[in-house]
Design a protein around this motif. Structure first.
Motif, PDB file in Angstrom:
ATOM      1  N   PRO A 278       7.722  10.352 -55.154  1.00 38.42           N
ATOM      2  CA  PRO A 278       6.365  10.814 -54.806  1.00 38.42           C
ATOM      3  C   PRO A 278       5.995  10.570 -53.351  1.00 38.42           C
ATOM      4  O   PRO A 278       5.457  11.466 -52.679  1.00 38.42           O
ATOM      5  N   ALA A 279       6.288   9.386 -52.840  1.00 40.22           N
ATOM      6  CA  ALA A 279       5.974   9.089 -51.440  1.00 40.22           C
ATOM      7  C   ALA A 279       6.841   9.919 -50.501  1.00 40.22           C
ATOM      8  O   ALA A 279       6.370  10.406 -49.460  1.00 40.22           O
ATOM      9  N   ARG A 286       4.531  16.621 -44.980  1.00 41.23           N
ATOM     10  CA  ARG A 286       3.931  16.420 -43.647  1.00 41.23           C
ATOM     11  C   ARG A 286       4.864  16.941 -42.563  1.00 41.23           C
ATOM     12  O   ARG A 286       4.449  17.682 -41.663  1.00 41.23           O
ATOM     13  N   LEU A 287       6.126  16.569 -42.637  1.00 43.13           N
ATOM     14  CA  LEU A 287       7.087  16.938 -41.600  1.00 43.13           C
ATOM     15  C   LEU A 287       7.442  18.418 -41.620  1.00 43.13           C
ATOM     16  O   LEU A 287       7.672  19.022 -40.571  1.00 43.13           O
ATOM     17  N   PHE A 335      10.767  10.367 -40.128  1.00 43.88           N
ATOM     18  CA  PHE A 335      10.456  10.241 -41.548  1.00 43.88           C
ATOM     19  C   PHE A 335      10.168   8.770 -41.842  1.00 43.88           C
ATOM     20  O   PHE A 335      11.034   7.910 -41.663  1.00 43.88           O
ATOM     21  N   ILE A 336       8.954   8.469 -42.257  1.00 42.73           N
ATOM     22  CA  ILE A 336       8.560   7.104 -42.580  1.00 42.73           C
ATOM     23  C   ILE A 336       8.034   7.079 -44.005  1.00 42.73           C
ATOM     24  O   ILE A 336       6.986   7.662 -44.298  1.00 42.73           O
ATOM     25  N   LEU A 337       8.775   6.443 -44.880  1.00 39.48           N
ATOM     26  CA  LEU A 337       8.386   6.360 -46.276  1.00 39.48           C
ATOM     27  C   LEU A 337       7.152   5.470 -46.417  1.00 39.48           C
ATOM     28  O   LEU A 337       7.062   4.422 -45.779  1.00 39.48           O
ATOM     29  N   ASN A 338       6.225   5.896 -47.248  1.00 37.95           N
ATOM     30  CA  ASN A 338       4.996   5.130 -47.523  1.00 37.95           C
ATOM     31  C   ASN A 338       4.131   4.925 -46.272  1.00 37.95           C
ATOM     32  O   ASN A 338       3.628   3.829 -46.029  1.00 37.95           O
ATOM     33  N   SER A 343      -1.845  10.398 -47.075  1.00 36.01           N
ATOM     34  CA  SER A 343      -2.723  11.297 -47.837  1.00 36.01           C
ATOM     35  C   SER A 343      -3.587  12.168 -46.938  1.00 36.01           C
ATOM     36  O   SER A 343      -4.199  13.131 -47.401  1.00 36.01           O
ATOM     37  N   SER A 344      -3.627  11.865 -45.646  1.00 35.19           N
ATOM     38  CA  SER A 344      -4.440  12.667 -44.726  1.00 35.19           C
ATOM     39  C   SER A 344      -3.678  13.865 -44.152  1.00 35.19           C
ATOM     40  O   SER A 344      -4.243  14.626 -43.356  1.00 35.19           O
ATOM     41  N   HIS A 345      -2.416  14.032 -44.525  1.00 37.30           N
ATOM     42  CA  HIS A 345      -1.663  15.162 -43.955  1.00 37.30           C
ATOM     43  C   HIS A 345      -2.298  16.488 -44.375  1.00 37.30           C
ATOM     44  O   HIS A 345      -3.009  16.583 -45.378  1.00 37.30           O
TER      45      HIS A 345
END
Length: 405
Positions: A278-279, A286-287, A335-338, A343-345
């Protein structure tokens, strides 16, 4: 923050001949977004009859969210359809938009998505297995385009003949769009209108459960005056669903596949710990948000980041730039997990035109990742990658070699 090198462009750089106008290569485009975000966050392009490019997160979010000041009716996408067609709900605003969105949302409730998931998974497994058995294949043209067409078939409850037509037409349509073969583009576009018309006519005679069928839901809905929705607009809405629900997921799936071919550590981490999915999906969205050309127009003259924009001039809400704004997302290209604020993407847009299929899209990506991680030990890009033209951004052809268990 971006480095000085990342913010540099040639001395004779001109936005009208820049990569973001003339190229489809994401890395070149992202580089110029970085430059514009710092030096000219509200930039004007002369091509496509003139439009504005927004590259700062806060500007994109405001214009996409403020449905009073900025509307979609005049121009919802750059480049605009030269025929001037206004298909709901994308090109409708306010009360005119509401019944179409209500009708679509009704068909995407959690209970229906839960029923659709095993069917969608079966289509995914079958179409991926074709490539696995061969050992290679284009993840966009030979898998994604077919799988998302089957998903459309299930969502719209198409009959066998129209299902076959949809599955067979999407890949040729994308190729024709990419190569400028406008006669073929028109041919398949009209074919999809034909599908929409047949679905609507069938549901008028024999409606299905409106919570499980978009055409039946639209026929049930009423406008602000209590009148049935115009039939041609219902047909246009179904036609809009067809193209958006196939193009965007296919680009994102292809981009994620390419990403994981280059990051083996992340690929194995997700394979070994599915609780991370999910994360990871949010960070992938986002990316790799697939849009750079959705637009709004100002009702009155507005000032955006110090630049005055006249009414009725298209303003592109560039989600692909906003999602890589370092002021909102530190180390934006990584890419940064968590991520704390993931949630703002703006991967699904914002405001009344926010993607109606958000939950379906997340489920599609999850099912795809679960399937490929289960059945494939590793994969690599094995040929030339081709990228989408405006209004999209991302790969539309990506040959992959698979190593299955």
């Amino acid at each position: 923050m971006p480095t000085a090198e990342a913010l540099s462009v040639p001395q004779d750089w001109d936005i009208n001949t820049s990569a973001l106008v003339t190229s489809n290569e994401p890395e070149k485009i992202y580089h110029e977004y970085d430059y514009l975000r710092t030096h000219c966050p509200v930039a004007h392009v002369d091509k496509h009859d003139g439009y504005w490019v927004l590259t700062r997160y806060n500007d994109v979010k405001e214009v996409a969210s403020n449905n009073t000041k900025y509307i979609s009716y005049k121009c919802a996408v750059v480049p605009a359809d030269p025929r001037g067609i206004r298909r709901p709900p994308l090109k409708f605003d306010g009360e005119a938009h509401k019944p179409y969105r209500t009708a679509i949302d009704r068909t995407l409730k959690p209970a229906r998505l839960k029923r659709l998931e095993p069917i969608i998974r079966a289509h995914c497994e079958r179409e991926l297995q074709v490539l696995f058995d061969r050992g290679h294949g284009d993840i966009y043209e030979e898998f994604g385009s077919k799988w998302t067409s089957w998903i459309e078939k299930e969502w719209l409850n198409l009959d066998a003949e129209d299902s076959k037509l949809l599955v067979e037409s999407f890949s040729p349509f994308v190729l024709a769009w990419r190569t400028g073969n406008w006669g073929t583009v028109k041919k398949w576009s009209e074919a999809w209108y034909g599908i929409a018309r047949r679905v609507v006519q069938t549901r008028k005679v024999a409606p299905l459960d409106p919570e499980g069928d978009p055409a039946s839901s639209l026929l049930l809905e009423r406008d602000a005056q209590g009148r049935p929705l115009d039939e041609e607009h219902i047909i246009g809405c179904i036609r809009q669903i067809v193209i958006i629900a196939m193009v965007a997921p296919t680009i994102v799936i292809t981009a994620i596949t390419k990403h994981l071919s280059e990051d083996k550590e992340l690929q194995n981490k997700l394979r070994n710990d599915r609780s991370l999915l999910p994360a990871a999906i949010e960070e992938f969205i986002r990316l790799h948000v697939p849009y750079r050309g959705f637009s709004r127009t100002a009702v009155n003259e507005e000032e955006i980041s110090g630049t005055k924009v006249a009414p009725e001039e298209p303003i592109t809400v560039v989600y692909s730039a906003a999602n890589r704004d370092p002021e909102q997302f530190p180390e934006p290209d990584k890419f940064i997990l968590n991520r704390e604020n993931i949630s703002s993407h703006l991967g699904f847009g914002r405001g009344i035109h926010r993607c109606a299929g958000t939950s379906l899209a997340r489920m599609i990506i999850r099912v795809y990742l679960e399937t490929i991680l289960d059945k494939c030990e590793d994969w690599d890009v094995s040929g030339e990658i081709v990228y989408a033209k405006l209004p999209e951004i991302g790969p539309t052809s990506c040959p992959i070699t698979f190593r299955t268990a």
